[in-house]
Motif scaffolding. Sequence first.
Motif, short mmCIF file in Angstrom:
data_model
loop_
_atom_site.label_atom_id
_atom_site.label_comp_id
_atom_site.label_asym_id
_atom_site.label_seq_id
_atom_site.Cartn_x
_atom_site.Cartn_y
_atom_site.Cartn_z
N GLN A 1 0.82 -1.22 0.00
CA GLN A 1 0.00 0.00 0.00
C GLN A 1 0.86 1.27 0.00
OE1 GLN A 1 -3.22 -0.46 -0.02
NE2 GLN A 1 -4.11 1.45 0.70
N PHE B 1 1.11 4.09 -3.10
CA PHE B 1 0.62 5.47 -2.99
C PHE B 1 1.74 6.45 -2.64
CE2 PHE B 1 -3.12 2.88 -3.10
CZ PHE B 1 -3.94 3.60 -3.94
N ALA C 1 -14.22 6.12 -10.00
CA ALA C 1 -14.93 4.85 -9.77
C ALA C 1 -14.27 3.71 -10.54
CB ALA C 1 -16.40 5.00 -10.17
N LEU C 2 -13.01 3.48 -10.24
CA LEU C 2 -12.19 2.60 -11.08
C LEU C 2 -12.80 1.22 -11.29
CD1 LEU C 2 -8.51 3.40 -10.01
CD2 LEU C 2 -9.71 4.15 -12.06
N ILE C 3 -13.30 0.63 -10.22
CA ILE C 3 -13.86 -0.72 -10.38
C ILE C 3 -15.16 -0.67 -11.18
CG2 ILE C 3 -14.91 -2.66 -9.13
CD1 ILE C 3 -12.76 -2.27 -6.97
N GLY D 1 -6.41 2.50 -0.01
CA GLY D 1 -6.25 2.45 -1.47
C GLY D 1 -7.29 3.31 -2.19
N HIS D 2 -7.60 2.93 -3.38
CA HIS D 2 -8.54 3.70 -4.20
C HIS D 2 -9.92 3.77 -3.55
CE1 HIS D 2 -5.86 4.05 -7.63
NE2 HIS D 2 -5.53 2.79 -7.47
N ALA E 1 -12.74 3.95 -5.15
CA ALA E 1 -13.52 2.97 -5.94
C ALA E 1 -14.97 2.93 -5.45
CB ALA E 1 -12.87 1.58 -5.84
N LEU E 2 -15.63 4.08 -5.54
CA LEU E 2 -16.92 4.24 -4.86
C LEU E 2 -17.95 3.17 -5.24
CD1 LEU E 2 -17.48 8.11 -4.80
CD2 LEU E 2 -16.77 6.62 -2.91
N ILE E 3 -18.03 2.89 -6.55
CA ILE E 3 -19.03 1.89 -6.96
C ILE E 3 -18.63 0.50 -6.47
CG2 ILE E 3 -20.06 0.73 -8.96
CD1 ILE E 3 -20.13 3.47 -10.36
N GLY E 4 -17.37 0.16 -6.66
CA GLY E 4 -16.91 -1.17 -6.25
C GLY E 4 -17.10 -1.41 -4.76
N ARG E 5 -16.78 -0.40 -3.95
CA ARG E 5 -16.86 -0.59 -2.49
C ARG E 5 -18.30 -0.54 -1.96
NH1 ARG E 5 -11.58 -0.48 -0.11
NH2 ARG E 5 -10.07 0.60 -1.39
N ARG F 1 -20.64 -2.08 -3.55
CA ARG F 1 -21.26 -3.23 -4.19
C ARG F 1 -22.03 -4.14 -3.22
NH1 ARG F 1 -20.74 -7.79 -6.94
NH2 ARG F 1 -20.96 -7.65 -9.18
#
Lengths: 170, 170
Positions: A16, A20, A93-95, B90-91, B93-97, B99
């Motif tokens: 991590q 970063f 929103a990478l994922i 880490g990221h 990743a609003l949508i992924g997290r 989920r």
Amino acid sequence: MQTLQQKASEWSGVDQQDAFAIDEINLFDKLGLQTFIDLSTDFYTRVYDDEEEWFRSIFANSKKEDAIQNQYEFFVQRMGGPPLYSQRKGHPALIGRHRPFPVTHEAAERWLLHMQQALDNTTDIDQDSKTRMLNFFRHTAYFLVAGNDLKNQSQGAPPCKHGANKPAAV
Amino acid sequence: MQTLQQKASEWSGVDQQDAFAIDEINLFDKLGLQTFIDLSTDFYTRVYDDEEEWFRSIFANSKKEDAIQNQYEFFVQRMGGPPLYSQRKGHPALIGRHRPFPVTHEAAERWLLHMQQALDNTTDIDQDSKTRMLNFFRHTAYFLVAGNDLKNQSQGAPPCKHGANKPAAV
């Protein structure tokens, strides 16, 4: 249960803190906008010309110039510059945004191969910046592989197995 | 086909530019860390005490203090402060997290109701900052509703219908 970021660290070999380390200095101030445009242009030229059809096809529904702009705007925003990406497209929103694509272990490694070559070919990027960016990219690529596995889980399929094919640390 | 950010704008009534007006000033410098801690503490106190069991249950698997820390670290990072969230997790990743959670239209509206009250109760936040934050939160809440619909699509179910129940613009 491992979190997304724990999986990313384990599978990428980048912890991590190293991932970063891009936040310890302002890479946008150091490198400038044109360097990021050059990097993404070089990267996607390699991707769209890839001899591996399975990889090239992942990008087939996007125009090359759109892919370049999305990428350098995100990099600029994430590495200390103005929020170009969010002004135009909202949250990274990478994922979520990688959801339509098969972000497998193999796809991550091929993405990283092209990016390593693009970084090497972008002479304005000094070695320290290159190391920080590569660590960030490698960790992020496997963060997205972890995100991709969520998709498989929801469809009832078992998650991909990564242990047998674990990449070496950078 | 509408993009995630187009859906977020239409359903929230907040356009892209107003949603990301948080980037026109540095809200972290203006408000300070303690204000963000106070805001998230007030918000999650309301959430964990919510009389609506259906909403409270969404958060049942997280400790309140963890939820508070995750939120204020993300807000600090996103609103001009140090990248506390990414250093630890880490990221975003609003949508992924999001989920695992049922981010429905109704859940978004209840989240926003508690946040509006928490903002009103956090007296260190001036009106201009409050307006910027509320627009950001409203747009983001519906961005996540749009992300939640992707989940339904992958499972073969039709996306939720929002048109009949469209919220008024802020």
